[in-house]
Design an enzyme around this catalytic site. Structure first.
Site, mmCIF file in Angstrom:
data_model
loop_
_atom_site.group_PDB
_atom_site.id
_atom_site.type_symbol
_atom_site.label_atom_id
_atom_site.label_comp_id
_atom_site.label_asym_id
_atom_site.label_seq_id
_atom_site.Cartn_x
_atom_site.Cartn_y
_atom_site.Cartn_z
ATOM 1 N N HIS A 39 2.415 3.605 -8.930
ATOM 2 C CA HIS A 39 2.185 2.177 -9.197
ATOM 3 C C HIS A 39 3.375 1.589 -9.961
ATOM 4 C CE1 HIS A 39 -1.734 2.367 -7.502
ATOM 5 N NE2 HIS A 39 -2.264 3.117 -8.451
ATOM 6 N N ASP B 285 0.824 -1.213 0.000
ATOM 7 C CA ASP B 285 0.000 0.000 0.000
ATOM 8 C C ASP B 285 0.860 1.266 0.000
ATOM 9 O OD1 ASP B 285 -2.391 1.352 -0.058
ATOM 10 O OD2 ASP B 285 -2.767 1.190 2.100
ATOM 11 N N LEU C 144 10.908 -20.641 -4.087
ATOM 12 C CA LEU C 144 9.911 -19.756 -3.459
ATOM 13 C C LEU C 144 8.601 -19.894 -4.225
ATOM 14 C CD1 LEU C 144 9.621 -17.085 -1.508
ATOM 15 C CD2 LEU C 144 9.719 -15.868 -3.668
HETATM 16 C C1 IPE Z 1 -5.516 -2.708 -0.444
HETATM 17 O O1 IPE Z 1 -5.209 -1.381 -0.476
HETATM 18 C C2 IPE Z 1 -5.404 -3.321 -1.827
HETATM 19 C C3 IPE Z 1 -4.071 -3.473 -2.375
HETATM 20 C C4 IPE Z 1 -2.953 -3.085 -1.815
HETATM 21 C C5 IPE Z 1 -4.013 -4.130 -3.654
HETATM 22 P P1 IPE Z 1 -6.303 -0.235 -0.684
HETATM 23 O O2 IPE Z 1 -5.554 1.034 -0.769
HETATM 24 O O3 IPE Z 1 -7.181 -0.585 -1.823
HETATM 25 O O4 IPE Z 1 -7.151 -0.326 0.652
HETATM 26 P P2 IPE Z 1 -8.015 0.789 1.405
HETATM 27 O O5 IPE Z 1 -9.005 1.305 0.416
HETATM 28 O O6 IPE Z 1 -7.081 1.873 1.824
HETATM 29 O O7 IPE Z 1 -8.624 0.094 2.568
HETATM 30 C C1 IPE Z 2 -1.655 0.250 -3.434
HETATM 31 O O1 IPE Z 2 -1.398 1.620 -3.448
HETATM 32 C C2 IPE Z 2 -1.792 -0.316 -4.825
HETATM 33 C C3 IPE Z 2 -3.155 -0.711 -5.215
HETATM 34 C C4 IPE Z 2 -4.205 -0.641 -4.452
HETATM 35 C C5 IPE Z 2 -3.322 -1.227 -6.557
HETATM 36 P P1 IPE Z 2 -2.575 2.679 -3.422
HETATM 37 O O2 IPE Z 2 -2.957 3.014 -4.823
HETATM 38 O O3 IPE Z 2 -3.695 2.211 -2.584
HETATM 39 O O4 IPE Z 2 -1.867 3.925 -2.760
HETATM 40 P P2 IPE Z 2 -2.516 4.934 -1.704
HETATM 41 O O5 IPE Z 2 -3.028 4.119 -0.575
HETATM 42 O O6 IPE Z 2 -3.597 5.657 -2.425
HETATM 43 O O7 IPE Z 2 -1.383 5.817 -1.329
HETATM 44 MG MG MG Z 3 -4.123 2.402 -0.608
#
Ligand code: IPE
Ligand code: IPE
Ligand code: MG
Length: 250
Positions: free
Chosen positions: A47, A30, A141
């Site tokens: 990303h 995240d 792995l």
């Molecule tokens: C969880 O993160 C999903 C992934 C890392 C793929 P999100 O960013 O989508 O989760 P919330 O919305 O903050 O709970």
């Molecule tokens: C996690 O990073 C990746 C995916 C959910 C695909 P985020 O896109 O949720 O990044 P934040 O949480 O908005 O910073």
């Molecule tokens: Mg996120």
């Protein structure tokens, strides 16, 4: 059955000896969006940086003796993001797949997808299947990629399948349910890491992580490297897992 025993010490890697190493590490990757925002970049740049980080984390896991690594790449809820972010992510996954599959194979990693494949581009589905097939005999792995994955969705699928197959109520056990999940045959995660300081499951491995240890590093995913992983593994090694029992003495 879940074992109370910890994995024995791994051989020292790069001078590092850990008292115990989790057999299965799961990561909620995240913070890509915030990483980009902090640099005045579009979310997609975050990303992209996140995917570039993957190779070194996979390698570091293998180096430290982790046998299973599960990464949360895209949730069933992430489809609700703005259309350009979703399509940008899909294109990125496509590229990463093309670029990283050979490297993954070279690293001795076996690829497994967990999640639902309906609703995913057919071209992508074919690539995932081909990748799984290509790497299926690798032993160093196991990399489980949670893509179009949701923990509740996984449980719903499992119940549907059990009912379709006529499983009788008295035959439903903890072990049987596990066998109907996308993760059938994969041990439960010992350690779940969520980067970026957020502290919630967001629908990730909600059944399997019942007794996992959790750590929440503050860094955004693109900045989570070998050193950060090592910190999380050291924290794990300090924990005492009890599985509902009393603390061990001595
Ligand atoms: C969880 O993160 C999903 C992934 C890392 C793929 P999100 O960013 O989508 O989760 P919330 O919305 O903050 O709970
Ligand atoms: C996690 O990073 C990746 C995916 C959910 C695909 P985020 O896109 O949720 O990044 P934040 O949480 O908005 O910073
Ligand atoms: Mg996120």
């Amino acid at each position: 059955m879940k074992s109370k025993e910890k994995t024995p010490a791994n051989p020292p890697a790069d001078g590092v000896l850990l008292a115990s190493v989790p057999q299965h590490v799961a990561i909620i990757m995240d913070g890509n969006g915030r990483w980009a925002q902090a640099r005045g970049l579009p979310r997609l740049a975050g990303h992209r940086a996140g995917t570039e980080n993957l190779r070194r984390v996979i390698e570091a896991c293998a180096e430290f003796g982790v046998r299973y690594l599960t990464i949360y790449a895209f949730s069933t809820e992430n489809w609700g993001r703005p259309e350009d972010e979703v399509s940008g992510l899909m294109n990125l996954f496509d590229d990463v797949f093309d670029r990283e599959l050979a490297e993954l194979h070279r690293q001795g990693a076996r690829l497994i997808h967990i999640g639902r494949l309906d609703g995913v581009r057919p071209k992508m589905v074919a690539k995932i299947r081909k990748g799984e097939e290509h790497t299926r005999d690798n032993k160093r792995l196991t990399l489980c990629v949670a893509f179009n994955y949701g923990g509740r969705d996984e449980i719903v699928c499992a119940i549907q399948k059990m009912l379709t197959e006529g499983v009788q109520p008295e035959d439903v056990t903890d072990e049987l349910v596990s066998q109907y999940l996308f993760t059938a045959g994969i041990p439960d995660p010992d350690l779940v890491i969520r980067t970026s300081g957020e502290m919630r499951t967001s629908n990730f491995l909600i059944w399997q992580s019942a007794y996992a240890e959790w750590v929440f590093p503050e860094v955004f995913w693109p900045d989570f490297g070998r050193e950060e992983l090592l910190k999380a593994l050291k924290e794990y090694a300090r924990r005492e897992r009890r599985f509902g029992l009393v603390p061990t003495t001595g």
